[in-house]
Design an enzyme around this catalytic site. Structure first.
Site, PDB file in Angstrom:
ATOM      1  N   ASP A 156       0.756  -1.488  -0.046  1.00  0.00           N
ATOM      2  CA  ASP A 156      -0.329   0.050  -0.158  1.00  0.00           C
ATOM      3  C   ASP A 156       0.624   0.807  -0.102  1.00  0.00           C
ATOM      4  OD1 ASP A 156       0.899  -0.095   2.923  1.00  0.00           O
ATOM      5  OD2 ASP A 156      -0.863  -1.487   3.250  1.00  0.00           O
ATOM      6  N   ASP A 174       1.473   5.289   1.422  1.00  0.00           N
ATOM      7  CA  ASP A 174       0.662   6.034   2.621  1.00  0.00           C
ATOM      8  C   ASP A 174       0.986   7.151   2.455  1.00  0.00           C
ATOM      9  OD1 ASP A 174      -0.557   4.131   3.666  1.00  0.00           O
ATOM     10  OD2 ASP A 174       0.752   3.629   5.446  1.00  0.00           O
ATOM     11  N   ASP A 186       8.404   2.828  13.641  1.00  0.00           N
ATOM     12  CA  ASP A 186       9.257   1.606  14.516  1.00  0.00           C
ATOM     13  C   ASP A 186      10.228   1.713  14.160  1.00  0.00           C
ATOM     14  OD1 ASP A 186       8.280   0.953  12.040  1.00  0.00           O
ATOM     15  OD2 ASP A 186       7.331  -0.939  13.052  1.00  0.00           O
TER      16      ASP A 186
HETATM   17  P1  ATP Z   1       3.334  -3.450   4.923  1.00  0.00           P
HETATM   18  O1  ATP Z   1       4.009  -3.980   3.780  1.00  0.00           O
HETATM   19  O2  ATP Z   1       3.336  -4.992   5.751  1.00  0.00           O
HETATM   20  O3  ATP Z   1       2.363  -2.808   4.949  1.00  0.00           O
HETATM   21  P2  ATP Z   1       4.434  -1.722   6.424  1.00  0.00           P
HETATM   22  O4  ATP Z   1       5.699  -0.875   6.472  1.00  0.00           O
HETATM   23  O5  ATP Z   1       3.925  -0.909   5.537  1.00  0.00           O
HETATM   24  O6  ATP Z   1       4.715  -2.574   5.587  1.00  0.00           O
HETATM   25  P3  ATP Z   1       2.492  -0.462   7.851  1.00  0.00           P
HETATM   26  O7  ATP Z   1       1.855  -1.797   8.671  1.00  0.00           O
HETATM   27  O8  ATP Z   1       1.524   0.135   6.669  1.00  0.00           O
HETATM   28  O9  ATP Z   1       2.981  -1.440   7.696  1.00  0.00           O
HETATM   29  O10 ATP Z   1       2.703   0.751   8.551  1.00  0.00           O
HETATM   30  C1  ATP Z   1       2.873   1.718   7.646  1.00  0.00           C
HETATM   31  C2  ATP Z   1       3.934   2.435   8.295  1.00  0.00           C
HETATM   32  O11 ATP Z   1       3.519   3.133   9.742  1.00  0.00           O
HETATM   33  C3  ATP Z   1       5.103   1.901   8.463  1.00  0.00           C
HETATM   34  O12 ATP Z   1       6.234   1.966   7.808  1.00  0.00           O
HETATM   35  C4  ATP Z   1       5.860   2.408  10.724  1.00  0.00           C
HETATM   36  O13 ATP Z   1       6.564   3.614   9.994  1.00  0.00           O
HETATM   37  C5  ATP Z   1       4.101   3.113  11.309  1.00  0.00           C
HETATM   38  N1  ATP Z   1       3.971   1.859  11.904  1.00  0.00           N
HETATM   39  C6  ATP Z   1       3.296   1.104  11.977  1.00  0.00           C
HETATM   40  N2  ATP Z   1       2.535   0.597  13.248  1.00  0.00           N
HETATM   41  C7  ATP Z   1       3.528   0.892  13.713  1.00  0.00           C
HETATM   42  C8  ATP Z   1       3.788   1.120  15.368  1.00  0.00           C
HETATM   43  N3  ATP Z   1       3.493  -0.073  15.822  1.00  0.00           N
HETATM   44  N4  ATP Z   1       4.926   2.029  15.625  1.00  0.00           N
HETATM   45  C9  ATP Z   1       5.474   2.802  14.802  1.00  0.00           C
HETATM   46  N5  ATP Z   1       4.987   2.877  13.643  1.00  0.00           N
HETATM   47  C10 ATP Z   1       3.721   2.317  13.509  1.00  0.00           C
HETATM   48 MG    MG Z   2       1.658  -0.452   4.654  1.00  0.00          MG
END
Ligand code: ATP
Ligand code: MG
Length: 407
Positions: free
Chosen positions: A62, A64, A140
């Protein structure tokens, strides 16, 4: 791969010519949101996992957006925008089924976990909004804290994410002992990213997971359950569950399964062969755009444990599965539908070990039959068994009249 310029006191900026992110690889709707915010004079960055995956040459799940526009300002900028969340308002810009999540830069004061777990306590103060720097620092892991700026096409790094992408390391932003206590789900996310991307977990971050793993029991069940299923995605469950078992978190969440692994040989347990085969199957299906169901994942995860218990107790697979998988419902709150289907899959082994006969054909019309066939193929491949009987069941399924032709 990356050439960076460090500004006097500020982020590392990686200019367009020095990184591989091309607008061709960014979702056109995400680009629309970025361009519109930028044209109105706001900062508009692609943030989080999307930037990480693009820099690694992977297709992001996705896209963001992060911006200094306030939620109401984002809403005004798009007709197709809806604000969600009571405490921290997020803008969802909708394009058909697709949502581009657009968040105002946040201050470092509160963790994502807090925001989600206290979502009903009313709106947050305006001072929870922050700057790009505070927003990067509340994320994170360093590789998840990078921004792609649509105005300059540069990647902005406040947290050392470039260095860690290059070194293939998952490193907590800030002290991991503090960050993991703040939101224990981050520990599972470290394991997920490490196994999915084949990155090492940095030493201090890994030590903190070993020290704090049991804090995972303080996190909200639905978030933990969701992360458990994410450990399976991208065909990397074997590595993820090995890490979960080694650090003790599997014992916190699924003690029965963890004890089975320990007793059946630890790192040499049959468990790993089942998960490795599930991963191969998963990757094969992904090539056709199909995702393996959560019920198959649960059944494969528990297959060697259930088979062992069944052999020892001389009981039928269905009964043993119902009892053992019941633990997963209790401790993780796995949805009942997933649980019931997983029980059917475990129970289908006996039936699908014999060629289909007239009286059994009803099963091919069962909604769980395709999953049962997939699950039995995974088990047969682990055991090096011939799949001719399963092919016959697949044929029988194809020959069955559909509801349309039966009418
Ligand atoms: P994926 O490819 O699985 O979606 P992602 O890194 O995009 O991985 P998401 O869960 O979509 O993960 O979250 C988007 C962003 O929000 C992360 O890349 C991170 O920067 C932030 N984030 C998500 N969860 C947390 C958390 N628990 N604590 C701090 N930052 C977070
Ligand atoms: Mg994501």
């Amino acid at each position: 791969m990356f050439e960076f310029l460090r500004h006097k006191k500020g982020p590392v900026i990686c200019q367009r010519q020095d990184h591989c992110i091309s607008r061709k690889n960014i979702d056109p709707d995400a680009l629309k949101v970025l361009y519109r915010l930028n044209s109105l004079g706001y900062k508009a960055y692609l943030v989080g996992g999307g930037v990480r995956d693009l820099l690694l040459g992977r297709a992001p799940k996705d896209f963001d957006v992060g911006t200094d526009a306030k939620p109401n300002e984002v809403k005004r900028a798009f007709r197709n925008c809806f604000l969600v969340g009571r405490r921290f308002r997020l803008a969802h810009v909708r394009f058909g089924q697709k949502v581009i999540e657009t968040a105002t830069f946040r201050a470092n004061s509160q963790s994502v976990g807090d925001i989600i777990e206290h979502a009903d306590e009313g709106p947050m103060e305006d001072n929870t909004f922050g700057t790009p720097e505070t927003d990067a620092n509340r994320r994170d892991f360093t590789v998840n804290g990078l921004f792609y700026d649509i105005k300059t096409f540069a990647v902005i790094d406040y947290v050392g994410g470039f260095k860690d992408l290059k070194k293939k390391v998952i490193r907590s932003i800030g002290d991991p002992m503090i960050r993991f206590r703040e939101d224990p789900v981050r520990m599972m996310r470290a394991i997920k990213f490490s196994s999915r991307l084949d990155f090492d977990i940095e030493r201090k971050t890994a030590k903190a997971i070993c020290a704090l793993h049991s804090c995972i029991l303080n996190a909200a069940k639905p978030r933990v359950c969701e992360e458990v299923f994410r450990l399976f995605s991208y065909g990397s469950s074997e590595k993820a569950f090995r890490m979960m078992w080694k650090c003790g978190m599997l014992h916190d969440l699924l003690p029965g399964l963890s004890d089975y692994i320990t007793k059946s040989g630890g790192l040499k347990s049959p468990e790993w062969k089942y998960l490795a085969m599930l991963d191969r199957y998963d990757r094969g299906m992904a090539k056709h755009g199909i995702e393996v169901s959560n019920a198959i994942r649960v059944a494969a995860l528990y297959a060697p444990y259930i088979r062992g218990e069944r052999a020892a107790a001389g009981r039928n697979a269905g009964g043993v599965a119902r009892q053992i998988l019941g633990d997963m419902v209790k401790t993780l709150g796995v949805p009942k539908t997933t649980y019931f289907t997983a029980v059917v899959l475990c129970d289908s082994e006996r039936r699908l070990s014999q060629p289909p006969q007239r009286g059994h054909l009803r099963f091919v019309r069962n909604k769980d039959f395709p999953d049962a066939l997939d699950y039995n193929r995974i088990v047969a491949r682990v055991e090096g068994r011939d799949e001719t009987v399963l092919d016959k069941w697949a044929d029988a399924c194809e020959k069955q009249p559909t509801d349309e032709t039966r009418k």
